[in-house]
Design a protein around this motif. Structure first.
Motif, PDB file in Angstrom:
ATOM      1  N   LEU A  39       1.030  -1.193  -0.372  1.00 12.33           N
ATOM      2  CA  LEU A  39      -0.105  -0.053   0.239  1.00 12.33           C
ATOM      3  C   LEU A  39       1.064   0.881   0.040  1.00 12.33           C
ATOM      4  O   LEU A  39       0.510   2.294  -0.497  1.00 12.33           O
ATOM      5  CB  LEU A  39      -1.115  -0.122   1.048  1.00 12.33           C
ATOM      6  CG  LEU A  39      -1.919  -1.078   1.458  1.00 12.33           C
ATOM      7  CD1 LEU A  39      -2.741  -0.959   2.878  1.00 12.33           C
ATOM      8  CD2 LEU A  39      -2.940  -0.906  -0.357  1.00 12.33           C
ATOM      9  N   ARG A  40       1.822   1.157   0.722  1.00 13.59           N
ATOM     10  CA  ARG A  40       3.008   2.191   0.862  1.00 13.59           C
ATOM     11  C   ARG A  40       3.335   2.473  -0.522  1.00 13.59           C
ATOM     12  O   ARG A  40       3.493   3.658  -1.207  1.00 13.59           O
ATOM     13  CB  ARG A  40       3.808   2.559   2.284  1.00 13.59           C
ATOM     14  CG  ARG A  40       2.875   2.407   3.289  1.00 13.59           C
ATOM     15  CD  ARG A  40       2.096   3.546   3.819  1.00 13.59           C
ATOM     16  NE  ARG A  40       1.890   2.810   4.875  1.00 13.59           N
ATOM     17  CZ  ARG A  40       0.864   2.327   5.309  1.00 13.59           C
ATOM     18  NH1 ARG A  40      -0.288   2.323   4.196  1.00 13.59           N
ATOM     19  NH2 ARG A  40      -0.132   2.284   6.346  1.00 13.59           N
ATOM     20  N   ALA A  41       3.981   1.517  -0.950  1.00 15.48           N
ATOM     21  CA  ALA A  41       4.298   1.605  -2.352  1.00 15.48           C
ATOM     22  C   ALA A  41       3.735   2.633  -3.641  1.00 15.48           C
ATOM     23  O   ALA A  41       4.608   2.923  -4.662  1.00 15.48           O
ATOM     24  CB  ALA A  41       5.315   0.252  -2.772  1.00 15.48           C
ATOM     25  N   PHE A  42       2.667   1.900  -3.215  1.00 18.17           N
ATOM     26  CA  PHE A  42       1.664   2.278  -4.213  1.00 18.17           C
ATOM     27  C   PHE A  42       0.931   3.557  -4.033  1.00 18.17           C
ATOM     28  O   PHE A  42       0.554   4.434  -4.583  1.00 18.17           O
ATOM     29  CB  PHE A  42       1.067   1.289  -4.523  1.00 18.17           C
ATOM     30  CG  PHE A  42       0.560   0.019  -4.408  1.00 18.17           C
ATOM     31  CD1 PHE A  42       1.132   0.186  -6.047  1.00 18.17           C
ATOM     32  CD2 PHE A  42      -0.631  -0.845  -4.270  1.00 18.17           C
ATOM     33  CE1 PHE A  42       1.859  -1.063  -5.917  1.00 18.17           C
ATOM     34  CE2 PHE A  42      -0.311  -2.215  -4.910  1.00 18.17           C
ATOM     35  CZ  PHE A  42       1.053  -2.505  -5.698  1.00 18.17           C
ATOM     36  N   GLY A  43       1.764   4.161  -3.313  1.00 16.87           N
ATOM     37  CA  GLY A  43       1.298   6.141  -2.763  1.00 16.87           C
ATOM     38  C   GLY A  43       0.387   5.994  -2.067  1.00 16.87           C
ATOM     39  O   GLY A  43      -0.404   7.575  -1.383  1.00 16.87           O
ATOM     40  N   GLU A  78      -7.942   6.981   3.087  1.00 20.07           N
ATOM     41  CA  GLU A  78      -9.216   5.782   2.050  1.00 20.07           C
ATOM     42  C   GLU A  78      -8.811   5.101   1.114  1.00 20.07           C
ATOM     43  O   GLU A  78      -8.098   5.196   0.336  1.00 20.07           O
ATOM     44  CB  GLU A  78     -10.123   6.633   2.289  1.00 20.07           C
ATOM     45  CG  GLU A  78     -10.916   7.466   2.568  1.00 20.07           C
ATOM     46  CD  GLU A  78     -12.601   8.315   2.675  1.00 20.07           C
ATOM     47  OE1 GLU A  78     -12.803   8.082   1.386  1.00 20.07           O
ATOM     48  OE2 GLU A  78     -12.680   8.928   3.141  1.00 20.07           O
ATOM     49  N   VAL A  79      -9.482   3.562   0.940  1.00 19.43           N
ATOM     50  CA  VAL A  79      -8.568   3.120  -0.001  1.00 19.43           C
ATOM     51  C   VAL A  79      -9.548   1.989  -0.001  1.00 19.43           C
ATOM     52  O   VAL A  79      -9.501   1.467   1.004  1.00 19.43           O
ATOM     53  CB  VAL A  79      -7.083   2.381   0.379  1.00 19.43           C
ATOM     54  CG1 VAL A  79      -6.904   1.678   1.784  1.00 19.43           C
ATOM     55  CG2 VAL A  79      -6.859   2.127  -0.657  1.00 19.43           C
ATOM     56  N   ILE A  80      -9.905   1.131  -1.401  1.00 18.79           N
ATOM     57  CA  ILE A  80     -10.688  -0.129  -1.547  1.00 18.79           C
ATOM     58  C   ILE A  80      -9.542  -1.524  -1.327  1.00 18.79           C
ATOM     59  O   ILE A  80      -9.502  -1.169  -2.501  1.00 18.79           O
ATOM     60  CB  ILE A  80     -11.883  -0.379  -2.516  1.00 18.79           C
ATOM     61  CG1 ILE A  80     -12.564   1.396  -1.980  1.00 18.79           C
ATOM     62  CG2 ILE A  80     -12.717  -1.361  -2.589  1.00 18.79           C
ATOM     63  CD1 ILE A  80     -13.422   1.794  -3.371  1.00 18.79           C
ATOM     64  N   LEU A  81     -10.149  -2.636  -0.278  1.00 24.66           N
ATOM     65  CA  LEU A  81      -9.369  -3.711  -0.199  1.00 24.66           C
ATOM     66  C   LEU A  81      -9.842  -4.584  -1.134  1.00 24.66           C
ATOM     67  O   LEU A  81     -11.260  -4.720  -0.437  1.00 24.66           O
ATOM     68  CB  LEU A  81      -8.590  -4.469   0.958  1.00 24.66           C
ATOM     69  CG  LEU A  81      -7.709  -2.948   1.537  1.00 24.66           C
ATOM     70  CD1 LEU A  81      -7.161  -3.377   2.925  1.00 24.66           C
ATOM     71  CD2 LEU A  81      -6.878  -2.678   0.781  1.00 24.66           C
ATOM     72  N   ALA A  86      -6.107  -4.248   6.766  1.00 28.23           N
ATOM     73  CA  ALA A  86      -6.687  -3.213   6.815  1.00 28.23           C
ATOM     74  C   ALA A  86      -6.977  -3.088   8.634  1.00 28.23           C
ATOM     75  O   ALA A  86      -6.909  -1.551   8.690  1.00 28.23           O
ATOM     76  CB  ALA A  86      -8.025  -3.834   6.389  1.00 28.23           C
ATOM     77  N   SER A  87      -6.844  -3.619   9.507  1.00 27.48           N
ATOM     78  CA  SER A  87      -6.487  -3.042  11.029  1.00 27.48           C
ATOM     79  C   SER A  87      -5.014  -2.938  11.261  1.00 27.48           C
ATOM     80  O   SER A  87      -5.106  -1.010  11.504  1.00 27.48           O
ATOM     81  CB  SER A  87      -6.342  -4.206  11.814  1.00 27.48           C
ATOM     82  OG  SER A  87      -5.359  -5.022  11.622  1.00 27.48           O
ATOM     83  N   LEU A 139     -13.124  -3.012   2.835  1.00 29.95           N
ATOM     84  CA  LEU A 139     -13.396  -4.508   2.254  1.00 29.95           C
ATOM     85  C   LEU A 139     -14.145  -4.410   1.011  1.00 29.95           C
ATOM     86  O   LEU A 139     -15.796  -4.016   1.713  1.00 29.95           O
ATOM     87  CB  LEU A 139     -13.532  -4.782   3.513  1.00 29.95           C
ATOM     88  CG  LEU A 139     -12.267  -4.260   5.032  1.00 29.95           C
ATOM     89  CD1 LEU A 139     -12.600  -5.978   5.550  1.00 29.95           C
ATOM     90  CD2 LEU A 139     -11.097  -4.376   4.245  1.00 29.95           C
ATOM     91  N   GLN A 140     -13.960  -4.593   0.265  1.00 28.31           N
ATOM     92  CA  GLN A 140     -15.128  -4.901  -1.178  1.00 28.31           C
ATOM     93  C   GLN A 140     -14.851  -6.158  -1.290  1.00 28.31           C
ATOM     94  O   GLN A 140     -14.279  -6.542  -1.324  1.00 28.31           O
ATOM     95  CB  GLN A 140     -14.964  -3.785  -2.262  1.00 28.31           C
ATOM     96  CG  GLN A 140     -15.804  -4.471  -3.386  1.00 28.31           C
ATOM     97  CD  GLN A 140     -15.416  -2.984  -4.979  1.00 28.31           C
ATOM     98  OE1 GLN A 140     -14.391  -2.159  -4.157  1.00 28.31           O
ATOM     99  NE2 GLN A 140     -15.864  -3.421  -5.783  1.00 28.31           N
ATOM    100  N   GLU A 141     -16.273  -6.843  -1.353  1.00 28.31           N
ATOM    101  CA  GLU A 141     -17.297  -8.348  -1.731  1.00 28.31           C
ATOM    102  C   GLU A 141     -16.581  -8.508  -2.903  1.00 28.31           C
ATOM    103  O   GLU A 141     -17.795  -7.751  -3.368  1.00 28.31           O
ATOM    104  CB  GLU A 141     -17.618  -8.667  -0.911  1.00 28.31           C
ATOM    105  CG  GLU A 141     -17.317  -8.577   0.529  1.00 28.31           C
ATOM    106  CD  GLU A 141     -16.231  -9.783   1.134  1.00 28.31           C
ATOM    107  OE1 GLU A 141     -15.511 -10.462   0.564  1.00 28.31           O
ATOM    108  OE2 GLU A 141     -15.899  -9.196   2.620  1.00 28.31           O
ATOM    109  N   PRO A 142     -16.136  -9.049  -3.555  1.00 26.38           N
ATOM    110  CA  PRO A 142     -16.397  -9.633  -5.421  1.00 26.38           C
ATOM    111  C   PRO A 142     -18.228 -10.284  -5.078  1.00 26.38           C
ATOM    112  O   PRO A 142     -18.157 -10.926  -4.506  1.00 26.38           O
ATOM    113  CB  PRO A 142     -15.711 -10.241  -5.873  1.00 26.38           C
ATOM    114  CG  PRO A 142     -14.827 -11.253  -4.307  1.00 26.38           C
ATOM    115  CD  PRO A 142     -15.412  -9.903  -2.766  1.00 26.38           C
TER     116      PRO A 142
END
Length: 251
Positions: A47-51, A57-60, A76-77, A85-88
């Protein structure tokens, strides 16, 4: 999971992909899921490498496999809030196509680089070897820096806004490396260039990871020199790599 034909136990590999830029990172992990803290640490490092800053806020998103869902919750914790947290959709792999395509591309690039290395050294590299863990990380870096999309841009260019200007080195090749200047740099009458095996570049910097053949240790340096093509490949030297990437030592 990945494995060689003669291996019974597969090697777990964690792959993270940034949806907007299509940048990817991959690591060898001790086991699948959230049982090991190292997997969550590597996920947070991705996540840090992706900025993505801590708490931003980020969607995992991942598939519905319990082990992967548990790992996502642990990441996430550690993120410190702001993670959605997005569920397919169940039984619909198309809804998770971004992640699955990232895994497919990562495996394909890993296979190409592994076979190329084995052709160079006239040997076979098992998945349990430390050099293989470095190769997994290098494969995702090659995808991020070299794979161009329909817009003509690489994931690295979309993520950082600039092209990559680097010398094209091959994983596992023998080269000369120069340590940084120290207090005794101008006093000691010792060789300033040493022989090592190239294991890739630092994700977010210009430094190289090199395995020093004399001291059997990992070195991070900026200055390197390639040797003639006839001297670059040595099976014994590649097999002597005994240092694992940070946080990826086997349990």
């Amino acid at each position: 999971f990945v494995r060689r034909e003669e291996e019974e136990d597969p090697t777990p590999v964690l792959v993270a992909k940034h949806r907007q830029s299509r940048a990817a990172r991959s690591w060898v992990v001790p086991r699948k899921g959230a049982a090991e803290a190292v997997a969550a640490e590597l996920g947070e490092e991705g996540l840090r490498a992706f900025g993505v800053a801590r708490g931003q806020e980020v969607i995992l998103k991942c598939d519905n496999e319990p082990a992967i869902v548990a790992l996502r919750e642990r990441i996430a914790s550690r993120h410190g809030g702001g993670a959605l947290l997005q569920e397919p959709a169940a039984h619909e792999h198309e809804s998770n196509g971004v992640v699955e395509s990232g895994v497919k591309l990562s495996k394909g690039m890993l296979r190409v680089l592994l076979l190329a290395l084995e052709a160079r050294i006239a040997g076979r590299l098992p998945c349990s070897h430390p050099a293989f863990a470095w190769l997994v990380a290098h494969a995702s870096a090659v995808l991020t820096k070299g794979l161009r999309g329909k817009d003509g841009k690489t994931p690295h260019q979309r993520l950082f806004g600039k092209e990559v200007v680097e010398e094209g080195l091959e994983f596992g090749e023998k080269l000369r490396w120069k340590p940084p200047r120290g207090p005794s740099h101008g006093v000691l009458l010792e060789a300033r260039w040493h022989t090592g095996i190239w294991l890739g570049r630092h994700w977010s910097g210009p430094t190289h990871w090199v395995f020093d053949l004399a001291t059997k240790t990992l070195k991070e340096c900026r200055a390197i020199q390639r040797v003639p093509a006839s001297e670059r490949w040595d099976r014994v030297s590649v097999e002597s790599v005994c240092v694992w990437p940070r946080h990826q030592e086997p349990t």
